[in-house]
Scaffold this motif. Structure first.
Motif, PDB file in Angstrom:
ATOM      1  N   TYR A 179      44.911  43.213  35.485  1.00 46.04           N
ATOM      2  CA  TYR A 179      46.479  43.324  35.018  1.00 46.04           C
ATOM      3  C   TYR A 179      46.883  42.032  35.236  1.00 46.04           C
ATOM      4  O   TYR A 179      47.764  41.304  34.465  1.00 46.04           O
ATOM      5  CB  TYR A 179      46.887  44.324  35.692  1.00 46.04           C
ATOM      6  N   GLN A 180      46.529  41.436  36.404  1.00 54.47           N
ATOM      7  CA  GLN A 180      47.383  40.182  36.913  1.00 54.47           C
ATOM      8  C   GLN A 180      46.924  38.977  35.959  1.00 54.47           C
ATOM      9  O   GLN A 180      47.843  38.198  35.423  1.00 54.47           O
ATOM     10  CB  GLN A 180      47.036  39.723  38.266  1.00 54.47           C
ATOM     11  N   ALA A 181      45.616  38.577  35.599  1.00 53.34           N
ATOM     12  CA  ALA A 181      45.361  37.630  34.611  1.00 53.34           C
ATOM     13  C   ALA A 181      45.928  37.838  33.309  1.00 53.34           C
ATOM     14  O   ALA A 181      46.463  36.868  32.693  1.00 53.34           O
ATOM     15  CB  ALA A 181      43.562  37.858  34.591  1.00 53.34           C
ATOM     16  N   GLU A 182      46.079  39.182  32.477  1.00 48.66           N
ATOM     17  CA  GLU A 182      46.580  39.244  31.566  1.00 48.66           C
ATOM     18  C   GLU A 182      48.047  38.848  31.477  1.00 48.66           C
ATOM     19  O   GLU A 182      48.650  38.232  30.546  1.00 48.66           O
ATOM     20  CB  GLU A 182      46.222  40.710  30.804  1.00 48.66           C
ATOM     21  N   SER A 220      52.520  32.879  30.780  1.00 47.39           N
ATOM     22  CA  SER A 220      52.698  31.372  30.706  1.00 47.39           C
ATOM     23  C   SER A 220      52.231  30.759  29.502  1.00 47.39           C
ATOM     24  O   SER A 220      52.430  29.478  29.319  1.00 47.39           O
ATOM     25  CB  SER A 220      51.844  30.895  32.023  1.00 47.39           C
ATOM     26  N   ASP A 221      51.731  31.178  28.580  1.00 46.54           N
ATOM     27  CA  ASP A 221      51.206  30.741  27.355  1.00 46.54           C
ATOM     28  C   ASP A 221      51.935  31.285  26.128  1.00 46.54           C
ATOM     29  O   ASP A 221      51.841  32.385  25.588  1.00 46.54           O
ATOM     30  CB  ASP A 221      49.620  31.197  27.252  1.00 46.54           C
ATOM     31  N   SER A 222      52.762  30.426  25.789  1.00 44.91           N
ATOM     32  CA  SER A 222      53.640  31.125  24.391  1.00 44.91           C
ATOM     33  C   SER A 222      52.793  31.154  23.027  1.00 44.91           C
ATOM     34  O   SER A 222      53.250  32.092  21.975  1.00 44.91           O
ATOM     35  CB  SER A 222      54.733  30.089  24.001  1.00 44.91           C
TER      36      SER A 222
END
Length: 199
Positions: free
Chosen positions: A76-79, A85-87
């Motif tokens: 969950y945290q990685a996703e 952070s990545d548009s």
């Protein structure tokens, strides 16, 4: 009874009437608060049903894809970190709506669009798909959606969800969070829903 002894009776009646009215108003406020809470929960469940149904239809439409083409799992945290952070995280490598795609490319596109839609419709949502069984025999997909549920807020403490175990059945199995999403402590405040789908 004399008139002097009855003085103030009207005032007591007015106070009792105000007290009863106040209790009624507090009850109405409580009912309104509960209705809003259940409306939020109903809205989330409706969004879940719509999104999971959408992915199920995409999987069925791409029947020639490999069994594991729709498998997707991240913590969950990685996703959430990638999403926030990545548009360009939800920008497809190939747009299969306007270009011809292979079964594998279409599966990757379908998963990306499904996860993007989840993120837009539910707060802090991530999706995970696990394929089990053999294609053409007993293939099944376990679709998991995890989202941050503000109804879980209990003061400053975020409740930790239950992590799925082999012994989980019924409602527990439908509402537990797979261990692949992270530990219970890392998933504090998160709610999960699991649906098994047969293509």
């Amino acid at each position: 009874m004399s008139i002097t002894r009855q003085r103030g009776a009207g005032l007591i009646e007015a106070l009792v009437a105000i007290l009863i009215l106040s209790i009624g108003l507090l009850g109405m406020i409580g009912m309104q608060t509960a209705a809003l809470k259940y409306e939020q929960t109903g809205w989330a469940r409706s969004a879940l049903a719509s999104n999971i149904g959408s992915l199920a239809e995409r999987i069925r439409a791409n029947a020639n894809a490999q069994a594991n083409a729709y498998a997707f799992a991240r913590t969950y945290q990685a996703e959430r970190t990638s999403i926030e952070s990545d548009s360009t995280y939800f920008t497809p490598a190939k747009d299969c709506e306007s270009l011809s795609c292979t079964e594998a490319e279409l599966a990757a596109y379908d998963l990306l669009i499904w996860r993007r839609d989840l993120n837009q419709q539910l707060p802090g949502a991530v999706g995970m798909v696990t394929a089990t069984g053999t294609k053409g025999v007993d293939l099944r997909f376990l679709i998991t959606v995890a989202w941050f549920d503000k109804d879980n807020l209990n003061g400053l403490n975020l409740p930790q969800p239950s992590i799925c175990t082999a012994a989980a059945t019924g409602i527990d199995a439908r509402n537990c969070c797979p261990s692949a999403l992270g530990t219970a402590a890392n998933l504090a405040g998160v709610r999960c829903a699991n649906v098994e789908m047969i293509p």
